[in-house]
Design an enzyme around this catalytic site. Sequence first.
Site, PDB file in Angstrom:
ATOM      1  N   HIS A 167      10.575  -5.440   2.244  1.00 28.90           N
ATOM      2  CA  HIS A 167      10.211  -4.038   2.433  1.00 28.90           C
ATOM      3  C   HIS A 167       8.862  -3.742   1.786  1.00 28.90           C
ATOM      4  O   HIS A 167       8.026  -3.019   2.358  1.00 28.90           O
ATOM      5  CB  HIS A 167      11.307  -3.147   1.842  1.00 28.90           C
ATOM      6  CG  HIS A 167      10.948  -1.699   1.761  1.00 28.90           C
ATOM      7  ND1 HIS A 167      10.667  -1.062   0.570  1.00 28.90           N
ATOM      8  CD2 HIS A 167      10.806  -0.757   2.730  1.00 28.90           C
ATOM      9  CE1 HIS A 167      10.370   0.212   0.807  1.00 28.90           C
ATOM     10  NE2 HIS A 167      10.448   0.420   2.099  1.00 28.90           N
ATOM     11  N   GLU A 175       6.158  -4.889   3.958  1.00 25.35           N
ATOM     12  CA  GLU A 175       5.977  -3.940   5.063  1.00 25.35           C
ATOM     13  C   GLU A 175       4.992  -2.842   4.649  1.00 25.35           C
ATOM     14  O   GLU A 175       4.071  -2.500   5.383  1.00 25.35           O
ATOM     15  CB  GLU A 175       7.332  -3.348   5.455  1.00 25.35           C
ATOM     16  CG  GLU A 175       7.289  -2.347   6.597  1.00 25.35           C
ATOM     17  CD  GLU A 175       8.120  -1.105   6.286  1.00 25.35           C
ATOM     18  OE1 GLU A 175       9.329  -1.227   6.043  1.00 25.35           O
ATOM     19  OE2 GLU A 175       7.534   0.013   6.298  1.00 25.35           O
ATOM     20  N   HIS A 176       5.154  -2.314   3.459  1.00 28.17           N
ATOM     21  CA  HIS A 176       4.214  -1.300   2.948  1.00 28.17           C
ATOM     22  C   HIS A 176       2.815  -1.866   2.845  1.00 28.17           C
ATOM     23  O   HIS A 176       1.826  -1.242   3.222  1.00 28.17           O
ATOM     24  CB  HIS A 176       4.655  -0.831   1.553  1.00 28.17           C
ATOM     25  CG  HIS A 176       5.645   0.276   1.583  1.00 28.17           C
ATOM     26  ND1 HIS A 176       5.401   1.521   1.035  1.00 28.17           N
ATOM     27  CD2 HIS A 176       6.910   0.341   2.082  1.00 28.17           C
ATOM     28  CE1 HIS A 176       6.469   2.289   1.184  1.00 28.17           C
ATOM     29  NE2 HIS A 176       7.392   1.605   1.818  1.00 28.17           N
ATOM     30  N   GLU A 208      10.071   5.937  -3.655  1.00 25.20           N
ATOM     31  CA  GLU A 208      10.931   5.951  -2.469  1.00 25.20           C
ATOM     32  C   GLU A 208      12.371   5.651  -2.863  1.00 25.20           C
ATOM     33  O   GLU A 208      13.305   6.304  -2.394  1.00 25.20           O
ATOM     34  CB  GLU A 208      10.434   4.914  -1.443  1.00 25.20           C
ATOM     35  CG  GLU A 208      11.211   4.943  -0.137  1.00 25.20           C
ATOM     36  CD  GLU A 208      10.759   3.879   0.859  1.00 25.20           C
ATOM     37  OE1 GLU A 208       9.718   3.218   0.641  1.00 25.20           O
ATOM     38  OE2 GLU A 208      11.462   3.710   1.876  1.00 25.20           O
TER      39      GLU A 208
END
Lengths: 421, 413
Positions: free
Chosen positions: A51, A54-55, A131
Amino acid sequence: MIPTETVHMSQLANGMKVLVIPDHRAPVCTHMVWYQVGSADEEVGKSGIAHFLEHLMFKGTHNNKAGLFGETVTRLGGQENAFTGNDYTAYYQRISPDHLKTMMEFESDRMRHLALNEEDVRTERDVVLEERRQRTDNDPSAKLYEQMSNKLWSHHPYGIPIIGWEDEIQKLNREDAFEVYHQYYAPNNATLIVAGDVQEAQVIEFANATYGKLEPSQNLKPRKRTSEPARTSHETVLMRDEKVMQPQLQRAYRVPSANTSQKGQSEAIDLLSYILGGGSSSRLYKSLVMEQGLAANAGCYYQSTAYDEARFVIYATPLENITLEQLEDAIDTTIKALTTICEDEIKRAKTRLVAESIYAQDKQATLAQIYGSCLMTGLSIEDVQQWAHRVKAITKQEITAQITLLAKNKSVSSHLLPLES
Amino acid sequence: MKTNVKILKTASNIEIWWVKETRLPLIALEWSVIGGSSTEQPQKAGVTSFMASLLDEGAGDLDATAFQEQMEDSAIELSFNTDRESFGGSLKTLTENASEAFRLMALALNAPRFDQDAIERVREQINAGLRRNITQPNAIAEEAFWSEAYKNHGLANPTRGTLATIAKLTKQDLEATFQANKSKATLKVAVVGMIEEAELIDYIEQMFGQWGKTIIKPVEAIAFQHKGTHVKPLKIPQTILQFGLKAPMRREENFMASFVMNHILGGGTFQARLMKEVREVRGLTYGIYTHLYPLSTTGLMIGGLSTKNEKALEAMNVVREEMDKLAAVKVEHDEIESAKNYLIGSYALRFDNSNSIAANLLRLMRDGFSPDYTMQRNNDIKKVSANDVQEQAKVILHKDNLLTIAVGEPEGF
């Protein structure tokens, strides 16, 4: 005759798969690249790296500085985003088909030429921590769901949150990101999906001119996840928190997914799930909410799209003065009674699922999502296209044969409660 | 953006905007009337939403179970919704089940039963949600924001009500609210579907034709005017911030200029000033946004972000600085052209599926536009200049006029 969408599947010389889903209703296309890597492929101790990567994919390459891709999408009237699942990571834009080639140029560039400076890595790690706080740490029921998942899959990586554990996120660095990137971000580990107002021939032409120029990776490893031993005892994860004003019960099972099930089995589970808890005419709602007055709400869902086992979750919200144990008992009674499923219920469930497959065809982004997630989890184009037909053919015996999957000693429950008074 | 809308009228003059669907055998319908929570008496807050939840819980001769079963037999999706200024609903059905779908919807809209057992069951469902909201930071922020911004005005009514107001609502209250809201006077209907024109007109007349024409008591216009910072303590690691300012209403002349200004400040792209400064540069938040929220009785800009408690003050200071900057320094050519190009180019993205088309058409109807506005809208955006944007920033973005709600344990507040 169930209307079914037309799609075209092909492959570039470097192994990248290309799927085109035409939809000429509006001058819009959805351009997506799916990588066959997700949180379940992470190295132990580095949860959240898929993840995080991905950022970081938005932070620029050796050819295009950070922000240029995004600015270009915006300037051309498009929208972009990305997401990470257990089994895949996907990047997409929705934009006029006039700019499809430009999107491919940028997307193929960042497949191989990511740059990353330390400052960007540090700042983005802070963003990911915010997040996590926003999605999970602020909310007792989200924290409990994480705990329940971790118990349900205590060996298999599906039990680790996609966003990662907080202490492991804090230690993730640039090298970790590049390790995943170099290992998994390759054309022969990726599928391109273009849906919308496009012609197949032109999509292939553009793809060859962009993605087609990239070399395939030679050292792709097959997916290998630790298997989870069979569960034969029920466990409850209990959380009490001062912020809980409304108790809640959830119960989760590991069941065959569309990929791991025998022929027809996952379709039978789809139908069983709808009959058991898919709406106000379902067994759980009728029994717990309407007849027995135990719950304000009750239902269940089955997430069939997974490379390994799938998740089946039953939930119920108790009325005042009803305990979660009472709900557990009522759920078990309702499950046992599923042997009396009748033709009306089956017909209703099939009608619903077939209708959903037609409604899905109305929205290009939905179709792209369905095909992408299915292709990434071991299924084929035909599997997706024929799903509604297979559902229609399922027999009552096939459905009732799945009831045994829902025995209590195969599950983990979560009990969310206020502080003891 | 061309949308092929045909305007239809039923026997009793109900207006329908219809887009004929030719590819898939389905129908998507959206409708609404003026009403909703701002028209409620404060002590009965939530009655419209409660009423809306009961319309598919039994109608005509069908009790809740029978009604639900008949809907599910044909995979019909019927729902009702309430907002601060409206009450309405949606219908989705396959064309082959249209007659059944419209029959059931007509029953719900004309003969809902409001059976006592259904009322109590739905009351408990609403209560469960309200209990959760007591400690849910976004719910706390929203409730505090609207009650501060519109004190003593109907817009402050919480749309779902409170545990106290919901507890006291009776069958009479629900029936009276239904009667008050079901009016043809302000009814708008938008349909995207594979259906024949004459059939559709008949179905709409069947569903709404018997409704009366009395207009619900209008809510007086009110300007957003309250400011200051209010903290709502909650033991969580983050502070959820919600802030707002007065802004134009939809039909005001300067709306489009403020729309472009808002996009530059906090619209949904990574190029927005706030996203750049608060997330990209400082890593303080996962998301930060502003958006205009024009209603018919008021206009406002709402913004929000969440960040860890230790950084809440820093984040809000950056928000204020960026507001000042946008008002003080004219936006350069590239930035404003990019913003306008985005707003213009992305418009088409709203029209790529039936539900979204119907919802967008309904909104245009509610705002008093004609169908060809979809062709005009992008020209209005093109005309906005950097001077216009700066003027709107000066008028709207007064950091001292900010109303700020902070939920959490913000340090330094």
